[in-house]
Design a protein around this motif. Sequence first.
Motif, PDB file in Angstrom:
ATOM      1  N   ALA A 119       0.827  -1.207   0.000  1.00  0.00           N
ATOM      2  CA  ALA A 119       0.000   0.000   0.000  1.00  0.00           C
ATOM      3  C   ALA A 119       0.862   1.258   0.000  1.00  0.00           C
ATOM      4  N   GLU A 120       1.979   1.255   0.749  1.00  0.00           N
ATOM      5  CA  GLU A 120       2.892   2.400   0.731  1.00  0.00           C
ATOM      6  C   GLU A 120       3.511   2.578  -0.652  1.00  0.00           C
ATOM      7  N   ILE A 121       3.898   1.481  -1.293  1.00  0.00           N
ATOM      8  CA  ILE A 121       4.480   1.584  -2.636  1.00  0.00           C
ATOM      9  C   ILE A 121       3.453   2.162  -3.608  1.00  0.00           C
ATOM     10  N   ARG A 122       2.191   1.734  -3.489  1.00  0.00           N
ATOM     11  CA  ARG A 122       1.147   2.255  -4.377  1.00  0.00           C
ATOM     12  C   ARG A 122       0.964   3.761  -4.190  1.00  0.00           C
ATOM     13  N   ALA A 123       0.950   4.216  -2.934  1.00  0.00           N
ATOM     14  CA  ALA A 123       0.802   5.653  -2.680  1.00  0.00           C
ATOM     15  C   ALA A 123       1.991   6.437  -3.235  1.00  0.00           C
ATOM     16  N   GLU A 124       3.192   5.896  -3.093  1.00  0.00           N
ATOM     17  CA  GLU A 124       4.378   6.583  -3.619  1.00  0.00           C
ATOM     18  C   GLU A 124       4.355   6.617  -5.147  1.00  0.00           C
ATOM     19  N   ILE A 125       3.877   5.552  -5.785  1.00  0.00           N
ATOM     20  CA  ILE A 125       3.799   5.551  -7.254  1.00  0.00           C
ATOM     21  C   ILE A 125       2.804   6.599  -7.738  1.00  0.00           C
ATOM     22  N   LEU A 126       1.639   6.668  -7.082  1.00  0.00           N
ATOM     23  CA  LEU A 126       0.659   7.685  -7.476  1.00  0.00           C
ATOM     24  C   LEU A 126       1.215   9.092  -7.301  1.00  0.00           C
ATOM     25  N   ALA A 127       1.961   9.312  -6.210  1.00  0.00           N
ATOM     26  CA  ALA A 127       2.554  10.634  -5.997  1.00  0.00           C
ATOM     27  C   ALA A 127       3.578  10.950  -7.084  1.00  0.00           C
ATOM     28  N   SER A 128       4.355   9.966  -7.512  1.00  0.00           N
ATOM     29  CA  SER A 128       5.343  10.193  -8.578  1.00  0.00           C
ATOM     30  C   SER A 128       4.660  10.499  -9.901  1.00  0.00           C
ATOM     31  N   PHE A 129       3.565   9.793 -10.201  1.00  0.00           N
ATOM     32  CA  PHE A 129       2.836  10.062 -11.432  1.00  0.00           C
ATOM     33  C   PHE A 129       2.249  11.477 -11.434  1.00  0.00           C
ATOM     34  N   ARG A 130       1.677  11.876 -10.286  1.00  0.00           N
ATOM     35  CA  ARG A 130       1.047  13.197 -10.234  1.00  0.00           C
ATOM     36  C   ARG A 130       2.071  14.318 -10.265  1.00  0.00           C
ATOM     37  N   ALA A 131       3.241  14.068  -9.671  1.00  0.00           N
ATOM     38  CA  ALA A 131       4.263  15.108  -9.681  1.00  0.00           C
ATOM     39  C   ALA A 131       4.837  15.337 -11.074  1.00  0.00           C
ATOM     40  N   GLU A 132       4.895  14.275 -11.890  1.00  0.00           N
ATOM     41  CA  GLU A 132       5.391  14.360 -13.262  1.00  0.00           C
ATOM     42  C   GLU A 132       6.815  14.904 -13.325  1.00  0.00           C
ATOM     43  N   ASP A 133       7.617  14.596 -12.274  1.00  0.00           N
ATOM     44  CA  ASP A 133       9.008  15.033 -12.290  1.00  0.00           C
ATOM     45  C   ASP A 133       9.951  13.971 -12.835  1.00  0.00           C
ATOM     46  N   ARG A 134       9.411  12.777 -13.129  1.00  0.00           N
ATOM     47  CA  ARG A 134      10.220  11.699 -13.704  1.00  0.00           C
ATOM     48  C   ARG A 134       9.442  11.060 -14.853  1.00  0.00           C
ATOM     49  N   PRO A 135      10.130  10.497 -15.819  1.00  0.00           N
ATOM     50  CA  PRO A 135       9.412   9.799 -16.897  1.00  0.00           C
ATOM     51  C   PRO A 135       8.647   8.601 -16.354  1.00  0.00           C
ATOM     52  N   ALA A 136       7.566   8.259 -17.058  1.00  0.00           N
ATOM     53  CA  ALA A 136       6.735   7.138 -16.607  1.00  0.00           C
ATOM     54  C   ALA A 136       7.509   5.828 -16.614  1.00  0.00           C
ATOM     55  N   GLY A 137       8.382   5.650 -17.614  1.00  0.00           N
ATOM     56  CA  GLY A 137       9.172   4.418 -17.654  1.00  0.00           C
ATOM     57  C   GLY A 137      10.091   4.278 -16.464  1.00  0.00           C
ATOM     58  N   GLU A 138      10.654   5.389 -15.992  1.00  0.00           N
ATOM     59  CA  GLU A 138      11.516   5.326 -14.813  1.00  0.00           C
ATOM     60  C   GLU A 138      10.726   4.964 -13.575  1.00  0.00           C
ATOM     61  N   VAL A 139       9.506   5.491 -13.459  1.00  0.00           N
ATOM     62  CA  VAL A 139       8.660   5.157 -12.313  1.00  0.00           C
ATOM     63  C   VAL A 139       8.312   3.671 -12.315  1.00  0.00           C
ATOM     64  N   ILE A 140       7.996   3.128 -13.487  1.00  0.00           N
ATOM     65  CA  ILE A 140       7.644   1.704 -13.579  1.00  0.00           C
ATOM     66  C   ILE A 140       8.844   0.829 -13.243  1.00  0.00           C
ATOM     67  N   ASP A 141      10.024   1.183 -13.763  1.00  0.00           N
ATOM     68  CA  ASP A 141      11.231   0.417 -13.437  1.00  0.00           C
ATOM     69  C   ASP A 141      11.516   0.442 -11.945  1.00  0.00           C
ATOM     70  N   ASP A 142      11.289   1.604 -11.317  1.00  0.00           N
ATOM     71  CA  ASP A 142      11.515   1.711  -9.879  1.00  0.00           C
ATOM     72  C   ASP A 142      10.554   0.823  -9.109  1.00  0.00           C
ATOM     73  N   TYR A 143       9.290   0.756  -9.566  1.00  0.00           N
ATOM     74  CA  TYR A 143       8.328  -0.115  -8.886  1.00  0.00           C
ATOM     75  C   TYR A 143       8.735  -1.582  -8.996  1.00  0.00           C
ATOM     76  N   LEU A 144       9.135  -1.995 -10.186  1.00  0.00           N
ATOM     77  CA  LEU A 144       9.518  -3.398 -10.361  1.00  0.00           C
ATOM     78  C   LEU A 144      10.716  -3.760  -9.483  1.00  0.00           C
ATOM     79  N   ALA A 145      11.685  -2.847  -9.387  1.00  0.00           N
ATOM     80  CA  ALA A 145      12.860  -3.123  -8.549  1.00  0.00           C
ATOM     81  C   ALA A 145      12.474  -3.191  -7.076  1.00  0.00           C
ATOM     82  N   ARG A 146      11.592  -2.281  -6.635  1.00  0.00           N
ATOM     83  CA  ARG A 146      11.215  -2.265  -5.228  1.00  0.00           C
ATOM     84  C   ARG A 146      10.326  -3.446  -4.883  1.00  0.00           C
ATOM     85  N   ALA A 147       9.452  -3.853  -5.786  1.00  0.00           N
ATOM     86  CA  ALA A 147       8.614  -5.021  -5.519  1.00  0.00           C
ATOM     87  C   ALA A 147       9.456  -6.276  -5.414  1.00  0.00           C
ATOM     88  N   ASP A 148      10.485  -6.377  -6.282  1.00  0.00           N
ATOM     89  CA  ASP A 148      11.362  -7.541  -6.193  1.00  0.00           C
ATOM     90  C   ASP A 148      12.175  -7.510  -4.899  1.00  0.00           C
TER      91      ASP A 148
END
Length: 498
Positions: A207-236
């Motif tokens: 749930a914390e990872i989901r909230a952080e991903i939504l915050a990253s998407f809304r901030a739009e300070d990083r590309p979407a691909g970088e956010v997705i790669d970060d999620y996959l690394a953190r989930a692993d």
Amino acid sequence: MSEVAGELARVRSAFEQPTLTLLHQRQAPVLITVFRAAFGRDNRPVPTGRLHTQVEDHLAELRLVGEKDVPQGSGRDLCGRWMRGQWLVRSLDDAGHEVYTLTSHAQQALELVKTLSRDRATLSEHRIGTLLSTVRRFNSEANPDRTTRVAILNAELARLRHERDRLVDGEEMEPASVDYMAEGFTELQLLVSALPSDFARVEERFAEIRAEILASFRAEDRPAGEVIDDYLARADALMTATPEGRAFEGAFALLRDEALVGQLREDLTALLEHPLADTILGDAERAELRGTVRLIRDGLDRVLSQRSRVTSTLKDYILAHDAARDRELEQTLRQVESELMTWLGTAGPRAVVELPLLPARAHVEHLRERFYDPADHIGPERLAATAPPEANPPSYAELMAQGGPSVPALRERLAAALTSLQPVATLGELFDSLEPELRRPVEIFGLLHLAGDHELPVDGERELYRTVRPDGTQRTFAVPRVALPDPDLDRPRPEDPR
């Protein structure tokens, strides 16, 4: 830093955790009782409206039996207070309905109370045997020396072969004693009761990872691909680098092996059908052990559901948000192409034009919302004198006595009452403790206004406010009762006065 000072810092940080904050307060027995009655042992989600009603019913029942330390307020207010204490969490279930669940901190507190409420066995043969067998098995699986591992396995095979031959030859079987069975069931219950909080920690981390991903998407300070790669690394990393994630992977591997699940179910059934089980376990404890497999499956389902919500968030963003931006970019490029073809129809073969790759962004510091109106600057007409001025006008103090409530002074008194170590119970008691200058009838409205700013709960009962007018006369008003919160629920007390 000395050793004892470092130890004090570690102990103090432990006492600041929500688990000990829940237990280290005067109303902890009531809160733990309500949580156990509402959520059960497996932390099943409860709809928000139902939990509000259950909390009010349980607290009313506890008041009827004479319990004094019962929190005041409606079910909604108490649940909101418990959410701020990190003991409850509100989320959406699969059907889109709001539900409450206990956090891992609250489940740890319930598990500790449940452990202490059991009959704790002392040092026993079963406990020492369990320790020896666990250490032996651990060493056989982790020892780096091949010869030692082979020796351990040979000794275990010889012991098992000797026991099998002895039983095949018809020798007498030594029955397990009552103390041995009771100790074994106690250790088994401790292992099972720790499962819900372990699953809850993994679920909360997703749930914390989901909230952080939504915050990253809304901030739009990083590309979407970088956010997705970060999620996959953190989930692993969550599944491989944390104790909770490794425990979840182990439980998931267990449920994928139908043979192990069947063996676990058969072993539990055999233990519960033991002749001594009826004298040791009650109906609730038997049901708890019998539902161990279902408890593990439910915990895994909740974790997988939370992980699916994270994946769904990524999918929705990729399919909706990025697609809309691609369509906008495509429309812009088509407009540029259309303007370029128009220009080529009239330009020469060597004509050059400076064309930016993308149109510049318009920067507007301020957009005017209203235009100038001369009528706004015309002064009002002078008032006609209708009566001669008074010979003895009222003083400033008399005018203040006839004015509205003294909001700044009342705000200070209310803040002091909310943070005091010996607070008053209601707003009426606070009003009666004020000096006569702050007990005018109009001051009641000031206190009620400030109580609304603090979202203090209003009861159906009424209490009396004894006011003092500026001329010294007194009058009593019946006002709805407003309960003040207990500071024990918002901060841990330094020590228990009892």
